[in-house]
Design an enzyme around this catalytic site. Sequence first.
Site, PDB file in Angstrom:
ATOM      1  CB  THR A   1      21.009  54.908  96.736  1.00 46.82           C
ATOM      2  OG1 THR A   1      21.948  53.828  96.813  1.00 46.82           O
ATOM      3  CG2 THR A   1      20.066  54.854  97.916  1.00 46.82           C
TER       4      THR A   1
ATOM      5  CE1 TYR B   1      25.614  51.282 105.433  1.00 51.06           C
ATOM      6  CE2 TYR B   1      26.785  52.272 107.274  1.00 51.06           C
ATOM      7  CZ  TYR B   1      26.721  51.941 105.931  1.00 51.06           C
ATOM      8  OH  TYR B   1      27.772  52.260 105.097  1.00 51.06           O
TER       9      TYR B   1
ATOM     10  CB  THR C   1      34.444  57.924 100.737  1.00 49.55           C
ATOM     11  OG1 THR C   1      35.223  57.097 101.593  1.00 49.55           O
ATOM     12  CG2 THR C   1      35.170  58.106  99.427  1.00 49.55           C
TER      13      THR C   1
HETATM   14  P1  NAD Z   1      25.595  54.438  97.106  1.00 49.22           P
HETATM   15  O1  NAD Z   1      24.261  54.487  97.758  1.00 49.22           O
HETATM   16  O2  NAD Z   1      25.936  55.460  96.090  1.00 49.22           O
HETATM   17  O3  NAD Z   1      25.859  53.015  96.453  1.00 49.22           O
HETATM   18  C1  NAD Z   1      25.247  51.846  96.883  1.00 49.22           C
HETATM   19  C2  NAD Z   1      24.731  51.133  95.648  1.00 49.22           C
HETATM   20  O4  NAD Z   1      24.158  49.889  96.026  1.00 49.22           O
HETATM   21  C3  NAD Z   1      23.636  51.917  94.927  1.00 49.22           C
HETATM   22  O5  NAD Z   1      23.935  51.992  93.554  1.00 49.22           O
HETATM   23  C4  NAD Z   1      22.359  51.116  95.201  1.00 49.22           C
HETATM   24  O6  NAD Z   1      21.396  51.257  94.181  1.00 49.22           O
HETATM   25  C5  NAD Z   1      22.915  49.718  95.330  1.00 49.22           C
HETATM   26  N1  NAD Z   1      22.074  48.826  96.123  1.00 49.22           N
HETATM   27  C6  NAD Z   1      21.507  49.079  97.330  1.00 49.22           C
HETATM   28  N2  NAD Z   1      20.811  47.993  97.747  1.00 49.22           N
HETATM   29  C7  NAD Z   1      20.968  47.044  96.790  1.00 49.22           C
HETATM   30  C8  NAD Z   1      20.482  45.712  96.642  1.00 49.22           C
HETATM   31  N3  NAD Z   1      19.712  45.142  97.579  1.00 49.22           N
HETATM   32  N4  NAD Z   1      20.819  45.034  95.516  1.00 49.22           N
HETATM   33  C9  NAD Z   1      21.604  45.598  94.572  1.00 49.22           C
HETATM   34  N5  NAD Z   1      22.075  46.847  94.651  1.00 49.22           N
HETATM   35  C10 NAD Z   1      21.768  47.570  95.756  1.00 49.22           C
HETATM   36  O7  NAD Z   1      26.679  54.476  98.293  1.00 49.22           O
HETATM   37  P2  NAD Z   1      28.262  54.440  98.259  1.00 49.22           P
HETATM   38  O8  NAD Z   1      28.745  55.566  99.057  1.00 49.22           O
HETATM   39  O9  NAD Z   1      28.776  54.256  96.888  1.00 49.22           O
HETATM   40  O10 NAD Z   1      28.535  53.124  99.105  1.00 49.22           O
HETATM   41  C11 NAD Z   1      29.007  51.923  98.519  1.00 49.22           C
HETATM   42  C12 NAD Z   1      29.377  50.951  99.629  1.00 49.22           C
HETATM   43  O11 NAD Z   1      30.396  51.513 100.452  1.00 49.22           O
HETATM   44  C13 NAD Z   1      28.199  50.602 100.550  1.00 49.22           C
HETATM   45  O12 NAD Z   1      28.270  49.238 100.878  1.00 49.22           O
HETATM   46  C14 NAD Z   1      28.469  51.443 101.778  1.00 49.22           C
HETATM   47  O13 NAD Z   1      27.940  50.843 102.937  1.00 49.22           O
HETATM   48  C15 NAD Z   1      29.986  51.490 101.799  1.00 49.22           C
HETATM   49  N6  NAD Z   1      30.483  52.672 102.526  1.00 49.22           N
HETATM   50  C16 NAD Z   1      30.477  53.908 101.938  1.00 49.22           C
HETATM   51  C17 NAD Z   1      30.940  55.010 102.650  1.00 49.22           C
HETATM   52  C18 NAD Z   1      30.995  56.391 102.060  1.00 49.22           C
HETATM   53  O14 NAD Z   1      31.366  57.327 102.773  1.00 49.22           O
HETATM   54  N7  NAD Z   1      30.665  56.606 100.803  1.00 49.22           N
HETATM   55  C19 NAD Z   1      31.392  54.845 103.971  1.00 49.22           C
HETATM   56  C20 NAD Z   1      31.357  53.576 104.534  1.00 49.22           C
HETATM   57  C21 NAD Z   1      30.924  52.491 103.799  1.00 49.22           C
END
Ligand code: NAD
Length: 310
Positions: A35, A143, A173
């Site tokens: 993603t 998840y 966020t």
């Molecule tokens: P995002 O999808 O932009 O980032 C996730 C990243 O992880 C992406 O760059 C994707 O390519 C990479 N990725 C996914 N599976 C992978 C794998 N198997 N190996 C290597 N890379 C992989 O999402 P985000 O909002 O930046 O979220 C980042 C983290 O924060 C995540 O763990 C998410 O669960 C957590 N989180 C985010 C939010 C939010 O509101 N943004 C809320 C709660 C938790």
Amino acid sequence: MRSLVTGGAGFLGSHLCDRLIAEGHEVVALDNLYTGSKQNIAHLLPRSDFTFIQHDIVDPIKLEVDWIFNLACPASPVHYQYNPVKTVKTSVMGALNMLGLAKRIGARIMQASTSEVYGDPLEHPQTESYWGNVNPIGLRSCYDEGKRVAETLMMDYHRQNGVDTRIVRIFNTYGPRMATGDGRVVSNFVVQALGGEKLTVYGDGSQTRSFCFVDDMVDAFVRLMKYESDDAHEPINVGSSDERSMNEVVSCLAEIVGTKLDVEKRPLPSDDPVRRKPDTSRAVSRLGWSARVGFVEGLTKTVDYFRTLK
Ligand code: NAD
Ligand code: UDP
């Protein structure tokens, strides 16, 4: 200092890389680009203190770093439900691999957990001591339960192996570099508003979330990694206390873009939490952290970012 950011090409990860570089760290960003996008880190790629490795955290990797931020995991329902088995693998095997690395090299490690560990919460606002109300077999479980196991692994590696762990429970966020098509409400609404489309409100729009601007979130990550105390390994909520319904988000966005926005009602997805708002007293007292960027300011910056993509 040398830091590893898994998910480093994603929304939060790329902002974290910026922040760490600004603090003088050498940064290794690891991502499978599921993603995330190289576009998010294009400005960092030429730097000698930044390295990008295309790698899937389901597979082990050997690196030498001081800090590990484990963010790799698809975060929006559309993406984490596309291949739910892979989502569980990413959370569980990813945490195992990163914890194994942390143990071997003596690195401090932070797990990006989520407010989703509270499920559809029966306690409001949610404190860290609340165990949650999670459906273990629903569409969101890959998840929610994946992240809950990641937290379990953090605690067990800490207790069993003395690994220096941190767990941050991230609440919704938003900000620049959210992916256009990732289905989360802020990016959906902004893209729809700028494209002159109707805003897709799921359910009656009365469900609430508390939205935190990305810079505030990343600041909390760094504070948590610098926090040294016997209680540092306990989970900590980070998020905004400014709770809003989806209907209120529509009104706020209409004021920012300066036009009336039409709405199209869609069915509410299954297990969609009714209310969500963090109790952040632990972050305030332990980290001296609270959200600084108000929703109107942050949403305006987000709109400005999406305008540049047009
Ligand atoms: P995002 O999808 O932009 O980032 C996730 C990243 O992880 C992406 O760059 C994707 O390519 C990479 N990725 C996914 N599976 C992978 C794998 N198997 N190996 C290597 N890379 C992989 O999402 P985000 O909002 O930046 O979220 C980042 C983290 O924060 C995540 O763990 C998410 O669960 C957590 N989180 C985010 C939010 C939010 O509101 N943004 C809320 C709660 C938790
Ligand atoms: N939502 C919405 N329209 C959209 C996308 C999401 O009304 O186009 C709603 C969704 O049903 C949820 C809230 O907005 O109640 C937040 O959804 P998001 O996917 O951003 O985050 P999460 O549900 O994981 O908190």
